[in-house]
Design an enzyme around this catalytic site. Structure first.
Site, mmCIF file in Angstrom:
data_model
loop_
_atom_site.group_PDB
_atom_site.id
_atom_site.type_symbol
_atom_site.label_atom_id
_atom_site.label_comp_id
_atom_site.label_asym_id
_atom_site.label_seq_id
_atom_site.Cartn_x
_atom_site.Cartn_y
_atom_site.Cartn_z
ATOM 1 N N SER A 93 -39.734 39.737 95.274
ATOM 2 C CA SER A 93 -40.271 38.095 94.946
ATOM 3 C C SER A 93 -41.677 38.404 95.158
ATOM 4 O O SER A 93 -42.441 39.529 94.667
ATOM 5 C CB SER A 93 -40.206 37.306 95.859
ATOM 6 O OG SER A 93 -39.939 35.769 95.349
ATOM 7 N N HIS A 148 -31.751 34.128 92.438
ATOM 8 C CA HIS A 148 -32.672 34.953 93.472
ATOM 9 C C HIS A 148 -32.976 35.545 94.947
ATOM 10 O O HIS A 148 -33.429 35.979 95.245
ATOM 11 C CB HIS A 148 -34.804 33.789 93.587
ATOM 12 C CG HIS A 148 -35.227 34.487 93.606
ATOM 13 N ND1 HIS A 148 -36.703 35.400 92.552
ATOM 14 C CD2 HIS A 148 -36.199 34.317 94.867
ATOM 15 C CE1 HIS A 148 -37.357 35.297 93.675
ATOM 16 N NE2 HIS A 148 -37.883 34.936 94.612
#
Length: 189
Positions: free
Chosen positions: A23, A183
């Site tokens: 990320s 994610h």
């Protein structure tokens, strides 16, 4: 942040460095690699692994902004236990895994001052979020030729089909792998 990591690498005279980032950390890792051969030496980084993020300028999601605001409220309310902080956070995030991740920056509670505090200065973090969701380069500006692996969560929106040309332009020696996750790839698989 990429400059900070470069400073560490150079200060410790590291070589043959593999960098992995998830990320926001993936954006840092990509920015590091794209600095190699430009303002940084080209012979230090050997491999790059980017987990569930694309080299694009993004918009701040409402969810992310809500997380920051809620963590700031936890601090401002002076909650006194991790359980209280978790329960308060559950008002905006039901997933225990995401709750746990968001609370990783919660400092241990102390007898002398039992109020919730985070290692990250949340007010500064919130002011600088536009820089975090940004990306310092545009496709065609520069590239990194080293071995690169992108890992995508199949249920995550952070690497889309439309991002693949930019990924390949920045990192021509790229391999893409997809895992059956959201994610939080490393936590889920």
């Amino acid at each position: 942040m990429a400059e900070d990591v470069w400073h560490f690498v150079q200060q410790h005279h590291l070589s043959d460095v593999s960098v992995i980032g998830h990320s926001m950390g993936g954006k840092v890792a990509m920015a590091m690699a794209l600095a190699a051969g430009h303002e940084k030496p080209n012979d230090i980084l050997s491999k790059l692994v980017v987990v569930d993020i694309s080299p694009v300028k993004a918009r701040l999601s409402k969810e992310f902004s809500l997380y920051i605001d809620t963590l700031k409220e936890i601090e401002d309310l002076g909650l006194k236990t991790r359980k209280e902080a978790t329960e308060y956070l559950a008002r905006v995030e039901k997933d225990p895994g995401v709750q746990g991740f968001l609370l990783t920056n919660l400092l241990p509670f102390h007898r002398d001052d039992p109020r919730a505090k985070f290692t990250v200065p949340l007010d500064i973090f919130k002011r600088n979020v536009p820089n975090i969701v940004d990306f310092p380069f545009v496709p065609g500006e520069r590239s990194w030729e080293g071995k690169t692996l992108f890992v995508k969560g199949s249920k995550s929106p952070y690497i889309r089909e439309k991002n693949l040309p930019s990924i390949r332009e920045f990192f021509p020696n790229v391999q893409l792998e997809e895992l059956d996750t959201g994610h939080w790839v490393h936590a889920e698989k």
